[in-house]
Design an enzyme around this catalytic site. Structure first.
Site, mmCIF file in Angstrom:
data_model
loop_
_atom_site.group_PDB
_atom_site.id
_atom_site.type_symbol
_atom_site.label_atom_id
_atom_site.label_comp_id
_atom_site.label_asym_id
_atom_site.label_seq_id
_atom_site.Cartn_x
_atom_site.Cartn_y
_atom_site.Cartn_z
ATOM 1 N N CYS A 1 -5.144 4.581 -9.429
ATOM 2 C CA CYS A 1 -4.777 4.197 -7.886
ATOM 3 C C CYS A 1 -5.471 3.061 -7.342
ATOM 4 O O CYS A 1 -6.657 2.994 -7.525
ATOM 5 C CB CYS A 1 -5.429 5.409 -7.242
ATOM 6 N N CYS B 1 -9.731 7.956 -9.036
ATOM 7 C CA CYS B 1 -8.430 8.020 -9.888
ATOM 8 C C CYS B 1 -8.074 6.812 -10.365
ATOM 9 O O CYS B 1 -7.923 5.667 -9.707
ATOM 10 C CB CYS B 1 -7.374 8.636 -9.060
ATOM 11 N N CYS C 1 3.408 7.790 6.712
ATOM 12 C CA CYS C 1 2.318 8.012 5.663
ATOM 13 C C CYS C 1 1.118 7.530 6.087
ATOM 14 O O CYS C 1 1.017 6.303 6.279
ATOM 15 C CB CYS C 1 2.835 7.436 4.368
ATOM 16 N N GLU D 1 -4.452 1.068 5.915
ATOM 17 C CA GLU D 1 -2.738 1.152 5.967
ATOM 18 C C GLU D 1 -2.046 2.311 6.339
ATOM 19 O O GLU D 1 -2.560 3.526 5.710
ATOM 20 C CB GLU D 1 -2.353 0.446 4.847
ATOM 21 N N SER E 1 -1.836 15.987 1.387
ATOM 22 C CA SER E 1 -1.850 15.636 0.000
ATOM 23 C C SER E 1 -3.492 15.406 -0.620
ATOM 24 O O SER E 1 -4.198 14.806 0.022
ATOM 25 C CB SER E 1 -1.139 14.418 -0.405
ATOM 26 N N GLY F 1 -7.390 7.142 1.062
ATOM 27 C CA GLY F 1 -8.611 8.318 1.162
ATOM 28 C C GLY F 1 -8.034 9.898 0.935
ATOM 29 O O GLY F 1 -6.813 10.176 0.320
ATOM 30 N N GLU F 2 -8.987 10.847 0.706
ATOM 31 C CA GLU F 2 -8.704 11.991 0.295
ATOM 32 C C GLU F 2 -9.323 13.004 1.829
ATOM 33 O O GLU F 2 -10.045 13.057 2.148
ATOM 34 C CB GLU F 2 -9.879 12.363 -0.685
ATOM 35 N N SER G 1 -1.986 16.427 -6.040
ATOM 36 C CA SER G 1 -1.752 15.068 -6.918
ATOM 37 C C SER G 1 -2.265 15.765 -8.242
ATOM 38 O O SER G 1 -3.359 15.695 -8.606
ATOM 39 C CB SER G 1 -2.505 14.302 -6.509
ATOM 40 N N LEU G 2 -1.184 16.420 -9.116
ATOM 41 C CA LEU G 2 -1.686 16.961 -10.467
ATOM 42 C C LEU G 2 -1.687 16.071 -11.529
ATOM 43 O O LEU G 2 -2.580 15.987 -12.441
ATOM 44 C CB LEU G 2 -0.723 17.967 -10.547
ATOM 45 N N CYS H 1 3.278 4.586 -3.124
ATOM 46 C CA CYS H 1 2.041 5.416 -3.558
ATOM 47 C C CYS H 1 1.145 4.544 -4.312
ATOM 48 O O CYS H 1 1.507 4.119 -5.615
ATOM 49 C CB CYS H 1 2.579 6.449 -4.441
ATOM 50 N N CYS I 1 -11.727 4.984 -0.658
ATOM 51 C CA CYS I 1 -11.686 6.526 -1.259
ATOM 52 C C CYS I 1 -12.812 6.574 -2.362
ATOM 53 O O CYS I 1 -13.102 5.479 -3.015
ATOM 54 C CB CYS I 1 -10.300 6.530 -1.806
#
Ligand code: SAH
Length: 350
Positions: free
Chosen positions: A122, A119, A108, A95, A198, A166-167, A221-222, A340, A115
């Site tokens: 998510c 997390c 975006c 997406e 990100s 994804g990362e 992403s903290l 997000c 992924c």
């Protein structure tokens, strides 16, 4: 249907296409024309390449395919946000989202199908990682959104964020190759300053990016600056704790001299206390930084809940008192699951 032996021509560099042309007794300079069609003009098939002879086009069709993405489904939010379900050549879906504001049209985009990072808050994590996207699949998402910006808003694409599925740092080479095309004059010619990558924060890769001289912006992403807490909801923190991240960020800043952005969601009972805010303030002093407080988009049965406005207020107050710039981000496209952490191929047609 394409033969299994046919290669996606966009996996080849212009030089490699030149070598191919030589090998079939064609002029090498044709490669320049083909490259322009493939990237700058986003040709979807060889027949569009009208400055090549018919026989050359036929030969190309025999030897290659163009694995162009297809926007399979487009949903529009009542706030203007557009979510695309993007079909890839092998039938998989990712997406990407167009986010319009007064001043910007932001794309975006996704870097992987699914992924691997798990997390807990998510939705994409639930898909697991299926595969990396190729550079052309990343590039095409940008082109599709650029066209939608023209079509629906009459405005050019201004920004790109790698905040879809994804990362990106686990698909580093392809992401960099795509960004090179997005920023290069043989591609879209956009400024790298308008691109933000990100990441959950993979120290080794952040250092590598700095060493490689990248010109785009970095967001982390903290979500917590306290190791025990961050490890609880972001398992990556167990193998790459905050001191290693801090170390990599110092390296990043020493080389790039660019501020980093911390993305941060405040959850009820998890990171909404004064000690959490103080830890973040301290973390923000490691290198120049700004903070985006993102609204939580619920994806589950209630393990995570948006914190009370007072908690957000405390974050804003203490960060500002310490001269750290902070913005509170309202969610966009929530009604179509485009916000997000909500990207989970729900719109996928079976
Ligand atoms: N893997 C990269 C790119 C994904 S970006 C990264 O983690 O940075 C997606 C952003 O949305 C990240 O900042 C992520 O932490 C945040 N996010 C994930 N799930 C969310 C949710 N349910 N609500 C709000 N933000 C979320």
């Amino acid at each position: 249907m394409a033969e299994a032996t046919q290669k996606d021509i966009r996996q080849l560099s212009a030089d490699q296409i030149g070598e191919y042309f030589e090998s079939i007794g064609e002029k090498k300079f044709r490669a320049k024309q083909v490259d322009e069609w493939l990237w700058k003009k986003s040709a979807k098939d060889f027949d569009q390449m009208t400055n090549l002879s018919l026989s050359t086009r036929e030969q190309l069709k025999k030897d290659f395919v163009i694995n162009h993405i297809a926007v399979d489904q487009m949903q529009r939010s009542n706030d203007g946000t557009i979510k695309n379900a993007v079909k890839l050549f092998d039938g998989m879906t990712v997406e990407s989202v167009l986010i319009p504001t007064d001043k910007r049209i932001t794309a975006c985009i996704s870097s992987q199908v699914g992924c691997s990072l798990d997390c807990h808050f998510c939705a994409t994590a639930r898909l697991k990682r299926m595969r990396n996207l190729n550079p052309d699949e990343i590039y095409d998402q940008v082109v599709a959104i650029k066209e939608q910006g023209d079509q629906f808003f009459g405005r050019p694409l201004t920004n790109i964020v790698f905040m879809g599925m994804g990362e990106p740092l686990l698909n580093y080479n392809n992401v960099i190759a795509a960004i090179d095309k997005i920023t290069g004059d043989k591609g879209l010619g956009m400024s790298a300053k308008r691109i933000t990558l990100s990441t959950v924060g993979i120290p080794k890769m952040i250092k590598k990016m700095a060493d490689d001289g990248v010109k785009f912006n970095l967001a982390i992403s903290l979500h917590s600056a306290i190791d025990e807490k961050r490890s609880q909801f972001m398992p990556i923190n167990q193998s790459s704790p905050l001191d290693e991240l801090a170390d990599a960020l110092k390296h990043w800043y020493n080389i790039t001299k660019r501020k980093v952005t911390y993305e941060y969601v405040v959850w009820k009972g998890l990171n909404d206390k004064k000690e959490d805010v103080e830890a973040l303030v301290k973390f923000c002093k490691i290198i120049p930084a700004k903070v985006n407080l993102i609204e939580y988009n619920p994806i589950d049965d209630g393990e995570f809940q948006q914190a009370a406005p007072e908690a957000i207020g405390l974050y804003v107050k203490l960060l500002e008192q310490n001269d750290i710039s902070v913005t509170v981000r309202r969610s966009r496209g929530k009604d179509i699951d485009a916000a997000c952490g909500q990207l989970a191929n729900k719109s996928e047609t079976a």
